[in-house]
Design an enzyme around this catalytic site. Structure first.
Site, PDB file in Angstrom:
ATOM      1  N   LYS A 189       1.857 -15.308   2.479  1.00 14.24           N
ATOM      2  CA  LYS A 189       2.066 -15.370   3.928  1.00 14.24           C
ATOM      3  C   LYS A 189       0.996 -16.251   4.573  1.00 14.24           C
ATOM      4  O   LYS A 189       1.293 -17.121   5.364  1.00 14.24           O
ATOM      5  CB  LYS A 189       2.026 -13.951   4.485  1.00 14.24           C
ATOM      6  CG  LYS A 189       2.376 -13.840   5.929  1.00 14.24           C
ATOM      7  CD  LYS A 189       2.437 -12.387   6.341  1.00 14.24           C
ATOM      8  CE  LYS A 189       2.330 -12.293   7.843  1.00 14.24           C
ATOM      9  NZ  LYS A 189       2.257 -10.913   8.307  1.00 14.24           N
ATOM     10  N   GLU A 195      -6.765 -15.600  -4.961  1.00 21.99           N
ATOM     11  CA  GLU A 195      -6.140 -15.427  -6.275  1.00 21.99           C
ATOM     12  C   GLU A 195      -4.902 -16.316  -6.401  1.00 21.99           C
ATOM     13  O   GLU A 195      -4.713 -17.030  -7.401  1.00 21.99           O
ATOM     14  CB  GLU A 195      -5.703 -13.969  -6.483  1.00 21.99           C
ATOM     15  CG  GLU A 195      -6.824 -12.942  -6.451  1.00 21.99           C
ATOM     16  CD  GLU A 195      -7.029 -12.335  -5.076  1.00 21.99           C
ATOM     17  OE1 GLU A 195      -6.988 -13.088  -4.079  1.00 21.99           O
ATOM     18  OE2 GLU A 195      -7.233 -11.114  -4.986  1.00 21.99           O
ATOM     19  N   GLY A 243       3.156  -8.177   5.078  1.00 22.23           N
ATOM     20  CA  GLY A 243       3.256  -8.499   3.652  1.00 22.23           C
ATOM     21  C   GLY A 243       3.994  -7.433   2.857  1.00 22.23           C
ATOM     22  O   GLY A 243       4.914  -7.728   2.088  1.00 22.23           O
ATOM     23  N   ARG A 244       3.625  -6.172   3.057  1.00 24.50           N
ATOM     24  CA  ARG A 244       4.241  -5.099   2.252  1.00 24.50           C
ATOM     25  C   ARG A 244       5.643  -4.733   2.738  1.00 24.50           C
ATOM     26  O   ARG A 244       6.290  -3.851   2.169  1.00 24.50           O
ATOM     27  CB  ARG A 244       3.325  -3.877   2.232  1.00 24.50           C
ATOM     28  CG  ARG A 244       2.917  -3.373   3.602  1.00 24.50           C
ATOM     29  CD  ARG A 244       1.734  -2.422   3.531  1.00 24.50           C
ATOM     30  NE  ARG A 244       1.225  -2.051   4.844  1.00 24.50           N
ATOM     31  CZ  ARG A 244       0.353  -2.776   5.546  1.00 24.50           C
ATOM     32  NH1 ARG A 244      -0.090  -3.908   5.077  1.00 24.50           N
ATOM     33  NH2 ARG A 244      -0.062  -2.361   6.731  1.00 24.50           N
ATOM     34  N   GLU A 329      -1.544   1.163   1.831  1.00 23.91           N
ATOM     35  CA  GLU A 329      -2.062   0.094   2.695  1.00 23.91           C
ATOM     36  C   GLU A 329      -1.602   0.337   4.140  1.00 23.91           C
ATOM     37  O   GLU A 329      -2.290  -0.036   5.087  1.00 23.91           O
ATOM     38  CB  GLU A 329      -1.590  -1.289   2.200  1.00 23.91           C
ATOM     39  CG  GLU A 329      -2.380  -2.435   2.815  1.00 23.91           C
ATOM     40  CD  GLU A 329      -2.178  -3.774   2.109  1.00 23.91           C
ATOM     41  OE1 GLU A 329      -3.006  -4.161   1.269  1.00 23.91           O
ATOM     42  OE2 GLU A 329      -1.169  -4.442   2.382  1.00 23.91           O
ATOM     43  N   HIS A 360       4.733  13.232 -20.754  1.00 24.65           N
ATOM     44  CA  HIS A 360       3.800  13.308 -21.880  1.00 24.65           C
ATOM     45  C   HIS A 360       2.432  12.758 -21.489  1.00 24.65           C
ATOM     46  O   HIS A 360       1.625  12.429 -22.343  1.00 24.65           O
ATOM     47  CB  HIS A 360       4.374  12.537 -23.076  1.00 24.65           C
ATOM     48  CG  HIS A 360       5.739  13.047 -23.464  1.00 24.65           C
ATOM     49  ND1 HIS A 360       5.905  14.115 -24.303  1.00 24.65           N
ATOM     50  CD2 HIS A 360       6.976  12.671 -23.057  1.00 24.65           C
ATOM     51  CE1 HIS A 360       7.214  14.361 -24.431  1.00 24.65           C
ATOM     52  NE2 HIS A 360       7.881  13.497 -23.681  1.00 24.65           N
ATOM     53  N   LYS A 467     -13.022  -8.868   0.261  1.00 19.85           N
ATOM     54  CA  LYS A 467     -12.718 -10.304   0.068  1.00 19.85           C
ATOM     55  C   LYS A 467     -13.913 -11.142   0.511  1.00 19.85           C
ATOM     56  O   LYS A 467     -14.308 -12.079  -0.174  1.00 19.85           O
ATOM     57  CB  LYS A 467     -11.499 -10.703   0.912  1.00 19.85           C
ATOM     58  CG  LYS A 467     -10.179 -10.165   0.424  1.00 19.85           C
ATOM     59  CD  LYS A 467      -9.051 -10.771   1.257  1.00 19.85           C
ATOM     60  CE  LYS A 467      -7.771 -10.006   1.108  1.00 19.85           C
ATOM     61  NZ  LYS A 467      -6.702 -10.471   1.972  1.00 19.85           N
TER      62      LYS A 467
END
Ligand code: F6P
Length: 501
Positions: A189, A195, A243-244, A329, A360, A467
């Site tokens: 965005k 990254e 974003g999410r 978030e 398990h 960041k």
């Protein structure tokens, strides 16, 4: 002055309810409350949401719906969908529902048309065998999750997803591919995420100048253009899509490429069905609102700190990663919309893993640990493969919710206390439409939680600090060694890191 949420009448009634929770027994409520199944098994387009194994009586539910009324959840949804600036800290509207509205604004329809052309062009080019999608957080988790869920159901190029700046993410993916047969899609965005930018740079070097093979999805078109990506290969995003909450935006291009645009459209239609449901349904039958109310009940009134999300479907193996960002978030916040520190607990820790594998791993703790952890079970009626194994899968899912509820007597080490709540969601099948519906239901659950807790669920200032500090630590080691503002612990870690082995 408005009443503080925790002093409000609806909140106080729920506190009184919580004081009596010791008298509530889920199995007894199921046996004794008339109409419980009718009230608590809700359907949306063939998807069944079974809330009946939750630790609430009819009276608790009424008190919860009163909280929804008091907090004007319906009004907030209306304001959200009408484009009011409800993300007030960033001065933004929150309009992800417009992305799947058949009457979407022209800019959205133009973007969809461009996505369709681009997806069709990649799919029609038989020289392309693979697509590598680069992005992180909301620019990765949605398309990764959906592509995994629909993998093999529709023809298309092989899809790969890379998020981590760790070279061990991108490098092994590229190593197995041919740059002449690969398309790189990159979603960011902001187009500044470190990254993503580094991974994009590495991927472009690997492409050896084949820049026509890069497609960017971003709201920072200028930054993408400055990197030499031409306008015809850029898809827009908008600041009114968080974003999410962005899987229905151009970020969903990998779904359209991997499965076909018509399939992506079915996904959008499923989301839209949930949008209409949340907008038009009274609280008592409203699925996302009920989910949010139960979440607030468990977290803020009964002190339950976690939520386990357990899909009994290998196709949904990335679902809990997706939901983790969505829930934590959005609502991992400690101040309310007025900037006041809240005196109640907010978002639970969300974790999960597919069943039966998780049985398990962490189910021991769910059955016998000292904490009560509510569980969302998710499965599908129709298998994609062998019906016999699918039947075993779903029998296990039903058995787990029953075991959590009933518990077991015996010698101390065998006792399972039971009375542990869960919700079961049974989809007709795992397909694009039902996935869209499921994701949008959880989006609305998350937004409704925020409305109930009086939070802004749409900013994420908490991620900024780390960041910034990471940037500082990128200084050369000799500069870092002289940096007296660094704390001793971090200084020593740096020293150790830069020491030759
Ligand atoms: O880590 C925070 C965050 O801003 C997320 O909200 C977002 O989904 C992710 O980073 C990626 O951001 P972008 O799409 O701008 O690269």
């Amino acid at each position: 002055m408005t009443t503080k949420l925790s002093a409000s009448s609806a909140w106080q009634s729920l506190k009184a309810e919580a004081a009596n929770v010791g008298q509530l027994n889920i199995a007894q409520l199921l046996a004794s409350e008339t109409g419980r199944l009718d009230r608590m098994m809700l359907k949306l387009d063939g998807a069944l949401f079974d809330f009946s194994k939750n630790l609430v009586s009819e009276k608790t539910l009424r008190a919860l719906f009163a909280l929804a009324q008091q907090q004007d959840v319906a009004g907030w949804f209306a304001r959200m969908m009408q484009g009011e600036i409800i993300n007030h800290t960033e001065g933004r509207a929150v309009m992800h529902t417009a992305l799947r509205d058949p009457n979407a604004p022209q800019e959205v329809r133009d973007c969809l048309a461009k996505m369709e052309r681009m997806a069709n062009a990649v799919r029609a080019d038989k020289s392309i065998t693979d697509v590598v999608h680069i992005g992180i957080g909301g620019s990765d988790l949605g398309p990764r999750m959906v592509c995994k869920a629909l993998n093999g159901l529709h023809e298309g190029p092989r899809m790969h997803f890379v998020a981590n700046v760790d070279p061990d993410d991108l490098d092994p993916v590229l190593m197995g591919l041919d740059p002449a047969k690969t398309v790189i899609t990159v979603a960011s965005k902001t187009f500044t995420t470190h990254e993503t930018m580094l991974n994009l740079k590495a991927a472009r070097m690997w492409l050896k100048g084949r820049d026509e093979r890069v497609i960017a999805m971003t709201s920072n078109v200028k930054a993408a253009a400055e990197m030499g990506i031409t306008e015809d290969r850029i898809l827009p995003m908008w600041d009114w899509v968080g974003g999410r909450y962005s899987v229905c935006s151009s970020v969903g291009l990998p779904i359209a490429i991997g499965c076909g645009f018509d399939v992506f459209k079915q996904f959008l239609d499923g989301c839209n069905a949930a949008d209409r449901h949340v907008r038009e349904t009274p609280y008592e039958r409203n699925i996302p609102v009920t989910m949010a109310l139960l979440s607030v009940w468990y977290r803020s009134f009964l002190g339950m700190g976690s939520l386990a999300l357990v899909p009994y479907s290998q196709r949904l193996s990335h679902l809990s990663d997706y939901m983790q960002q969505l829930g934590m978030e959005s609502n991992g916040k400690r101040v309310d919309r007025d900037g006041q520190v809240v005196d109640y607990a907010t978002a639970p820790v969300l974790f999960g893993q597919v069943g039966t594998n998780s049985q398990h791993a962490f189910f021991q703790m769910l059955h016998q640990g000292p904490d009560t952890i509510p569980v969302d079970f998710i499965g599908a009626k129709t298998p994609h493969g062998c019906p016999e194994r699918h039947k075993v899968l779903i029998a296990n899912m039903f058995a787990q919710s029953r075991a959590l509820m009933l518990g077991r007597d015996g010698t101390p080490e065998r006792v399972c206390p039971g009375n542990r709540p869960s919700t079961t969601i049974l989809l007709p099948a795992i397909n694009a439409y039902n996935l869209g519906l499921l994701l949008a239901v959880y989006e609305h659950k998350t937004a409704a939680e925020g409305f109930l807790w009086n939070l802004n669920s749409f900013d994420q200032f908490g991620v900024e600090l780390g960041k910034q500090l990471a940037k500082e630590l990128l200084a050369p080691p000799e500069v870092l060694a002289q940096n007296e503002s660094l704390d001793f612990s971090t200084s020593k870690l740096n020293f150790h890191f830069y020491q030759p082995e």
